[in-house]
Design an enzyme around this catalytic site. Structure first.
Site, short mmCIF file in Angstrom:
data_model
loop_
_atom_site.label_atom_id
_atom_site.label_comp_id
_atom_site.label_asym_id
_atom_site.label_seq_id
_atom_site.Cartn_x
_atom_site.Cartn_y
_atom_site.Cartn_z
N SER A 70 41.15 75.36 20.95
CA SER A 70 40.39 74.11 20.89
C SER A 70 39.10 74.14 21.71
O SER A 70 38.21 73.33 21.48
CB SER A 70 41.25 72.94 21.34
OG SER A 70 41.69 73.16 22.66
N ASP A 107 41.51 64.78 31.03
CA ASP A 107 41.27 66.08 30.42
C ASP A 107 40.23 66.81 31.27
O ASP A 107 39.04 66.51 31.20
CB ASP A 107 40.77 65.91 28.98
CG ASP A 107 40.56 67.25 28.27
OD1 ASP A 107 40.57 68.29 28.96
OD2 ASP A 107 40.36 67.25 27.04
N HIS A 113 38.64 70.41 28.56
CA HIS A 113 37.59 70.29 27.54
C HIS A 113 36.39 69.58 28.15
O HIS A 113 36.49 68.98 29.22
CB HIS A 113 38.13 69.51 26.34
CG HIS A 113 39.29 70.19 25.67
ND1 HIS A 113 40.60 69.96 26.04
CD2 HIS A 113 39.33 71.11 24.69
CE1 HIS A 113 41.40 70.71 25.30
NE2 HIS A 113 40.66 71.43 24.47
#
Ligand SMILES: *[C@@H]1O[C@H](CO)[C@@H](O)[C@H](O)[C@H]1NC(C)=O
Ligand SMILES: *[C@@H]1O[C@H](CO)[C@@H](O)[C@H](O)[C@H]1NC(C)=O
Ligand SMILES: *[C@@H]1O[C@H](CO)[C@@H](O)[C@H](O)[C@H]1NC(C)=O
Ligand SMILES: *[C@@H]1O[C@H](CO)[C@@H](O)[C@H](O)[C@H]1NC(C)=O
Ligand SMILES: *[C@@H]1O[C@H](CO)[C@@H](O)[C@H](O)[C@H]1NC(C)=O
Length: 438
Positions: free
Chosen positions: A167, A413, A416
């Site tokens: 990702s 998070d 990311h």
């Protein structure tokens, strides 16, 4: 740390491995280290965006500074070297440098690029500070030119790119598209059911850009569950490449590929269609424990060997291990990444785990570089270490603090990145490597 700006910690190699004469010690250390790991490594799946990449850290590692300080082998081996200003451009290391103030700000916004996925859209999600947008990467001794979308698309006329991996690659491809849309807006021509693999076409330039979801790069079973949860353990075939990308390999002129954190997950390892052992299985199947270092190495060897023997020779960039910046607590215990300015060089070194995995890929890259034509390293590790301020944090969700319900812990998070954000610089480096250093 006074004067740290002129010093550079050399962590290109994990210092342990440099002690070649000390194999017994190395093995014992790794054994203890990995044994400890297998019981402490934890995984989570709680949203589509997050489910796409597992995070794990040893429970006793709160952040990289502590882990480095506490880790005897690292402390012993860390070599401080004086930074040498490279005057010649061709000698300049693009990946050694600093983040400097960039008053002109990002090349796009959440309004000018409509390709930012919600978990990366920190602006829309209500992130209040904007300072993190005003920095750019400056290697010592040279400049990285600003991303030139027109030049990039002109060079890419009739060409095809693939981003292959997990990702973080999806995060990266969004950045690339956002940098390109001011010249041409692409059309999506393919996506899989979960929007993990996608393909876009820039018709005026006949440029095709794909992102291929293949977090292990090798054949993996029982890992890609739509609801994000799985009761069965992953089966990983360390001697079979993932059909998903090799079946399309011939089509690509450029490849950006990366392995990474998915190798930390519990998995049964297969070679020659036989189970050879298991990682982090806690003896459920009476299988012998095999480290993720072993599986990561085997997978990368297989990938690089495929590049070496294939007749088709695309331009290949291998991107190094991603950096996570959880602080104050672990990722699953309310760890945060709420800094608003970059670290200074040397302030944060990353975790032992990251160094371990990074050393595997640096080893294998060095071996491969001898045999694979047109293979380059996109070493984003160190420059990313310095950007704890660039992650989505709580702003992976829409206005996370609007509902002041304290009983709900907000998940951050810290892996990311916000878009726009620090990884836009990755594309400037990609452009430099592809256009000026090939
Ligand atoms: C962009 O972010 C701003 C807040 O910075 C928000 O008001 C606006 O609605 C967002 N627009 C889009 C298209 O996401
Ligand atoms: C577009 O590019 C592909 C290769 O990526 C090529 O096969 C095709 O012929 C090109 N189409 C046109 C109209 O030039
Ligand atoms: C695992 O090994 C132990 C000792 O060798 C044996 O007693 C046990 O039956 C084995 N369990 C399974 C599930 O094979
Ligand atoms: C960052 O988070 C920590 C722990 O949740 C908190 O103590 C600190 O005040 C926060 N800093 C900022 C600038 O919000
Ligand atoms: C707070 O959140 C919890 C869990 O989502 C919910 O059960 C509770 O009703 C909420 N309370 C308020 C006042 O919104």
């Amino acid at each position: 740390m006074a004067g740290v700006g002129t010093l550079m910690v050399d962590w290109d190699r994990w210092p342990l491995h440099q002690k070649r004469g000390n194999h017994a010690f190395v093995k014992l250390f790794l054994f203890v280290f990995l044994l400890g790991f297998s019981f402490r490594v934890i995984f989570f799946f709680f949203s589509d965006s997050f489910a796409s990449l597992p995070l794990s850290q040893p429970a006793d590692v709160k952040d990289g500074r502590e882990s480095l300080r506490d880790s005897q082998p690292v402390e012993d081996g860390v070599a401080l070297e004086h930074r040498v200003e490279d005057s010649q451009k061709d000698k300049c290391d693009l990946f050694k440098g600093e983040w400097i103030s960039n008053p002109s700000g990002p090349a796009y916004t959440n309004e000018s690029c409509l390709f930012i996925e919600s978990p990366q859209n920190c602006m829309k999600n209500g992130r209040p500070d904007t300072g993190y947008l005003y920095w750019r990467w400056k290697p010592y001794g040279c400049e990285v030119p600003q991303f030139d979308a027109k030049k990039f698309l002109d060079v890419m006329k009739d060409k095809s790119w693939a981003m292959i991996g997990d990702s973080i690659l999806r995060n990266h491809v969004q950045s690339l598209i956002c940098l390109l849309v001011k010249v041409e807006v692409p059309i999506e021509v393919y996506h899989d059911k979960m929007f993990r693999s996608r393909r876009w076409h820039f018709s005026a330039h006949n440029f095709t850009l794909s992102v291929i979801w293949s977090p292990f790069l090798v054949k993996a079973e029982n890992f890609d569950h739509e609801n994000g949860a799985s009761s069965s353990i992953i089966d990983l075939h360390l001697d079979i490449l993932d059909e998903k990308w090799i079946s399309q390999y011939q089509n690509f002129n450029y490849i950006l590929i990366s392995g990474g954190p998915w190798f930390l997950r519990p998995a049964i390892y297969w070679e020659n269609n036989k189970i050879i052992g298991c990682h982090s299985c806690q003896d459920k199947n009476n299988l012998s424990e095999i480290s993720m270092e072993y599986s990561f190495r085997k997978a990368l060897q297989l990938v690089f060997n495929f590049f070496a023997v294939s007749d088709h020779k695309p331009f290949i960039l291998y991107r190094t291990y991603p950096v996570a910046h959880f602080e104050n607590a672990e990722w699953n215990r309310g760890g945060t990444c709420n800094r608003t300015v970059p670290y200074k060089e040397g302030e944060f070194m990353g975790t032992d785990l990251e160094h371990l995995m990074r050393n595997v890929e640096l080893d294998e890259f060095k071996n491969a570089a001898v045999n694979v034509a047109r293979l380059k390293l996109l070493d984003t590790y160190k420059l990313s270490l310095l950007r704890p301020d660039g992650h989505s944090g709580p702003y992976r969700t829409f206005h996370p603090f609007d509902n002041k319900n304290n009983s709900v812990t907000i998940q951050n998070d810290c892996l990311h990145w916000c878009l726009p954000g620090p990884i836009d610089s990755w594309n400037e480096l990609v452009m430099e490597l592809v256009l000026n250093r090939s």
